[in-house]
Motif scaffolding. Structure first.
Motif, PDB file in Angstrom:
ATOM      1  N   LYS A   1       0.824  -1.213   0.000  1.00 26.56           N
ATOM      2  CA  LYS A   1       0.000   0.000   0.000  1.00 26.56           C
ATOM      3  C   LYS A   1       0.856   1.261   0.000  1.00 26.56           C
ATOM      4  N   HIS A   2       1.863   1.293   0.859  1.00 27.72           N
ATOM      5  CA  HIS A   2       2.670   2.507   0.972  1.00 27.72           C
ATOM      6  C   HIS A   2       3.614   2.697  -0.212  1.00 27.72           C
ATOM      7  N   ARG A   3       4.066   1.624  -0.826  1.00 26.23           N
ATOM      8  CA  ARG A   3       4.878   1.782  -2.031  1.00 26.23           C
ATOM      9  C   ARG A   3       4.035   2.252  -3.213  1.00 26.23           C
ATOM     10  N   LEU A   4       2.800   1.793  -3.268  1.00 28.89           N
ATOM     11  CA  LEU A   4       1.892   2.281  -4.307  1.00 28.89           C
ATOM     12  C   LEU A   4       1.559   3.755  -4.088  1.00 28.89           C
ATOM     13  N   LEU A   5       1.380   4.153  -2.825  1.00 30.44           N
ATOM     14  CA  LEU A   5       1.131   5.565  -2.518  1.00 30.44           C
ATOM     15  C   LEU A   5       2.318   6.427  -2.924  1.00 30.44           C
ATOM     16  N   HIS A   6       3.508   5.916  -2.650  1.00 26.38           N
ATOM     17  CA  HIS A   6       4.718   6.661  -3.028  1.00 26.38           C
ATOM     18  C   HIS A   6       4.803   6.793  -4.551  1.00 26.38           C
TER      19      HIS A   6
END
Length: 287
Positions: free
Chosen positions: A237-242
């Motif tokens: 999730k956080h890598r996609l947000l980045h």
């Protein structure tokens, strides 16, 4: 440091005689690897000065990473880390290693001025410059080796004291405070730190657990207690947000960010992105 071993116990695997010699306060080892190694898990059980004399070393620790060549050297405390050795042309990878036990420093007079300090920095390792004095110091070790003089016992200890006294006086209290400093105290602290510092690094869950000094199952359990999600889902999730921020605000294309986000192919990135946000990466600017 040979490949194919799950966890390398250092210095045990390269200096097995050190295990049984409790009276040995410091040891010097000329390490050579003609082929280099990919990322290896290292469990370091002593303090270590590491001077690269050919090639490059990459190190990843619980809170930071660094690349070290012949212009710098490493000072590490007993800990878990990931190491990569890169060769230089036809010379392979070479380094000079000083292994020493914490009581060696604690018992020296130069430690007394540091022990009264209120705070000891919880740093994982130090990267320090190699100056002219250290260049000549390393050359003196090479001369002793080529002369056939054994760099063990009293000679190794004398050269270690020369190095340590010079560095403490050159660098001030920083080295003394590092040697006296404690490691990260709680399991929760280590899990939070390794998570926050490695969001954009392509480390596996197994490697993250190793750096946290935990088994994979314990790491996953502690992670879920802290973040209310499994590590895989949280990092995805956080890598996609980045990646989304990179495309929306910095104008990058999907082909420029999918590898950075931890995906092997553009198509797998697009599928995961659409599942997370409801639209394709190419449509980010419109949202």
């Amino acid at each position: 440091m040979k490949q194919g071993i799950d966890i390398l116990q250092i210095p045990d695997c390269i200096l097995p005689e050190l295990i049984t010699q409790d009276e040995t306060p410091a040891s010097i080892h000329f390490y050579e690897n003609p082929t280099g190694v990919s990322r290896s898990k290292v469990a370091l059980t002593t303090f270590l000065f590491s001077f690269v004399t050919s090639g490059e070393k990459q190190i990843t620790h619980i809170s930071k990473q660094a690349k070290v060549s012949q212009q710098e050297f490493l000072l590490l405390k007993p800990s878990h880390c990931l190491m990569t050795e890169k060769i230089a042309s036809n010379q392979g990878y070479q380094s000079i290693l000083f292994f020493f036990k914490p009581e060696v420093f604690i018992n020296l007079d130069i430690a007394k001025s540091n022990s009264s300090e209120a705070k000891h920095p919880e740093e994982d390792f130090l990267v320090l410059p190699v100056d002219d004095y250290l260049t000549h110091f390393l050359h003196s070790l090479q001369l002793l080796k080529t002369s056939g003089i054994s760099l063990s016992g009293d000679i190794a200890y004398a050269k270690f004291l020369e190095l340590l006294n010079y560095l403490v006086r050159k660098q001030g209290n920083h080295i003394g405070q590092f040697l006296l400093g404690s490691v990260h105290s709680t399991v929760e602290d280590r899990v939070r730190l390794i998570t926050e510092q490695n969001l954009e690094r392509k480390l596996s869950i197994e490697e993250l657990a190793f750096l946290s000094h935990l088994s994979v199952s314990t790491f996953k359990r502690k992670f879920k207690e802290l973040y209310r999600e499994t590590p895989s889902k949280w990092f995805l999730k956080h890598r996609l947000l980045h990646a989304k921020r990179q495309m929306t605000f910095m104008g990058k294309s999907p082909s420029e960010v999918y590898w950075e986000a931890g995906f092997e192919t553009h198509s797998s990135f697009s599928q995961a992105f659409k599942k997370q946000f409801g639209y394709l990466p190419s449509q980010s600017k419109a949202h």
